[in-house]
Design an enzyme around this catalytic site. Sequence first.
Site, PDB file in Angstrom:
ATOM      1  CE1 TYR A 174       0.485  -1.562   4.338  1.00  0.00           C
ATOM      2  CE2 TYR A 174       0.316   0.798   4.710  1.00  0.00           C
ATOM      3  CZ  TYR A 174       0.653  -0.465   5.155  1.00  0.00           C
ATOM      4  OH  TYR A 174       1.163  -0.638   6.407  1.00  0.00           O
ATOM      5  CD  GLN A 214      10.431  -2.579   7.851  1.00  0.00           C
ATOM      6  OE1 GLN A 214      10.906  -3.685   8.045  1.00  0.00           O
ATOM      7  NE2 GLN A 214      10.945  -1.493   8.385  1.00  0.00           N
TER       8      GLN A 214
HETATM    9  O1  76R Z   1      14.871   1.126   9.383  1.00  0.00           O
HETATM   10  C1  76R Z   1      14.542   0.363  10.307  1.00  0.00           C
HETATM   11  O2  76R Z   1      14.277  -0.820  10.125  1.00  0.00           O
HETATM   12  C2  76R Z   1      14.405   0.920  11.720  1.00  0.00           C
HETATM   13  C3  76R Z   1      13.630   2.108  11.914  1.00  0.00           C
HETATM   14  C4  76R Z   1      12.450   2.370  10.971  1.00  0.00           C
HETATM   15  C5  76R Z   1      12.302   3.486  10.146  1.00  0.00           C
HETATM   16  C6  76R Z   1      13.258   4.632   9.967  1.00  0.00           C
HETATM   17  C7  76R Z   1      11.266   1.558  10.775  1.00  0.00           C
HETATM   18  C8  76R Z   1      11.025   0.326  11.394  1.00  0.00           C
HETATM   19  N1  76R Z   1      10.416   2.188   9.896  1.00  0.00           N
HETATM   20  C9  76R Z   1      11.025   3.359   9.475  1.00  0.00           C
HETATM   21  C10 76R Z   1      10.534   4.272   8.560  1.00  0.00           C
HETATM   22 MN1  76R Z   1       8.536   1.584   9.345  1.00  0.00          MN
HETATM   23  N2  76R Z   1       6.725   0.928   8.738  1.00  0.00           N
HETATM   24  C11 76R Z   1       5.776   1.684   8.081  1.00  0.00           C
HETATM   25  C12 76R Z   1       4.550   0.927   8.027  1.00  0.00           C
HETATM   26  O3  76R Z   1       0.596   0.954   8.284  1.00  0.00           O
HETATM   27  C13 76R Z   1       1.199   1.874   8.898  1.00  0.00           C
HETATM   28  O4  76R Z   1       0.631   2.498   9.848  1.00  0.00           O
HETATM   29  C14 76R Z   1       2.593   2.276   8.527  1.00  0.00           C
HETATM   30  C15 76R Z   1       3.246   1.428   7.465  1.00  0.00           C
HETATM   31  C16 76R Z   1       4.785  -0.292   8.626  1.00  0.00           C
HETATM   32  C17 76R Z   1       3.820  -1.428   8.783  1.00  0.00           C
HETATM   33  C18 76R Z   1       6.165  -0.286   9.056  1.00  0.00           C
HETATM   34  C19 76R Z   1       6.793  -1.342   9.706  1.00  0.00           C
HETATM   35  N3  76R Z   1       8.292   3.283   8.247  1.00  0.00           N
HETATM   36  C20 76R Z   1       9.248   4.231   8.017  1.00  0.00           C
HETATM   37  C21 76R Z   1       8.711   5.223   7.104  1.00  0.00           C
HETATM   38  C22 76R Z   1       9.456   6.447   6.573  1.00  0.00           C
HETATM   39  C23 76R Z   1       9.031   7.610   7.414  1.00  0.00           C
HETATM   40  C24 76R Z   1       9.787   8.895   7.214  1.00  0.00           C
HETATM   41  O5  76R Z   1      10.935   8.875   6.745  1.00  0.00           O
HETATM   42  O6  76R Z   1       9.188   9.940   7.582  1.00  0.00           O
HETATM   43  C25 76R Z   1       7.404   4.850   6.837  1.00  0.00           C
HETATM   44  C26 76R Z   1       6.416   5.543   5.923  1.00  0.00           C
HETATM   45  C27 76R Z   1       7.153   3.638   7.554  1.00  0.00           C
HETATM   46  C28 76R Z   1       5.945   2.951   7.551  1.00  0.00           C
HETATM   47  N4  76R Z   1       8.849  -0.153  10.396  1.00  0.00           N
HETATM   48  C29 76R Z   1       9.981  -0.516  11.117  1.00  0.00           C
HETATM   49  C30 76R Z   1       8.033  -1.268  10.315  1.00  0.00           C
HETATM   50  C31 76R Z   1       8.668  -2.372  11.019  1.00  0.00           C
HETATM   51  C32 76R Z   1       8.108  -3.785  11.117  1.00  0.00           C
HETATM   52  C33 76R Z   1       9.872  -1.894  11.515  1.00  0.00           C
HETATM   53  C34 76R Z   1      10.909  -2.656  12.343  1.00  0.00           C
HETATM   54  C35 76R Z   1      11.932  -3.263  11.450  1.00  0.00           C
HETATM   55  C36 76R Z   1      12.923  -4.095  12.227  1.00  0.00           C
HETATM   56  O7  76R Z   1      13.660  -3.504  13.017  1.00  0.00           O
HETATM   57  O8  76R Z   1      12.908  -5.319  12.035  1.00  0.00           O
END
Ligand code: 76R
Length: 278
Positions: A174, A214
């Site tokens: 999505y 992800q």
């Molecule tokens: O990079 C990393 O793995 C660690 C920190 C991290 C960042 C910087 C991280 C971790 N995310 C980051 C950035 Mn995320 N993420 C989403 C969604 O449905 C929703 O409400 C949101 C959709 C999910 C499901 C998800 C999962 N993440 C971002 C960004 C960029 C934002 C910006 O730059 O402003 C978005 C749009 C976003 C959205 N995120 C994680 C996850 C998961 C599962 C992790 C943990 C990964 C791990 O450590 O194994």
Amino acid sequence: MANHIIPTQSKPIVPQEGWHVQHLFFSLNHTNWASMEEDQQESARKHLEGTIARIRKHPDTQLLAFSMVGPKSDLGFMILTPDLQDADRFAKDLQRALGPDVLVPAYSYLSMTELSEYTTKEEEFKKELVEKEGLVEGSEPFTARLAEWNARMAKYNQDRLYPNMPDWQVMCFYNMSKRRNVEQNWYASSFEARRQLMSGHAKTGRAWHGKIRQLITGSTGLDEAEWGVTLFAHDTHHIKGIVYEMRFDEVSAVYAEFGDFYIGIQLPLKELLDRLLA
Ligand code: 76R
């Protein structure tokens, strides 16, 4: 007289960092497919298999194929490749592979792998070592900790820019943007406020380790939203679980806007085409 410059040859479009990522979702036009003779169908299928095999052999390129669940689309691809020229060529080759108007575009999304702006910077980590751990800058333990941290960050950044996609069966895609409303504008918040919120987000995300993989790819200026969210799981329950849980996370609860959700099943090619073309 017009004086614009007409290009005389193409050049690669390889970004200074990261890869291009394309999600391509097609519907199968059953009328056109069914109107083909059996031997035409057979050679069309071989052509698609050959196209996929050729793309998969291209350097630094990954092509994932999905049976898409529900009538929003039938067949999905995710392509990761450095050069936009290749991404464009591959997308056109795939669309045409079964013959004219057999695969009809249902949805597509263009994005790029990117580094997060919220990861800890070297200067911040040095400050932490001094202020939180009481190490002396330049001392042996300080230098050792810093070297170890730098090596870990280099690998982490490498994995974000040049990820290896998993073979996990359930794929959810999505798009997502962060709100820009009056009083609710992510982009008008301070870096520190955003960083705090993102660290909460990462904490929520990490609890899904092992259940969810992800890939967040940036699409500001490239497609309708700001990010593409691609989630992989073994179990649909975990897709539903993480997306639900994230809704309570302040970043998503207050700032997130979502596009349509697409669910695909990653399958071996033979099984996928047997199912699609049955
Ligand atoms: O990079 C990393 O793995 C660690 C920190 C991290 C960042 C910087 C991280 C971790 N995310 C980051 C950035 Mn995320 N993420 C989403 C969604 O449905 C929703 O409400 C949101 C959709 C999910 C499901 C998800 C999962 N993440 C971002 C960004 C960029 C934002 C910006 O730059 O402003 C978005 C749009 C976003 C959205 N995120 C994680 C996850 C998961 C599962 C992790 C943990 C990964 C791990 O450590 O194994």
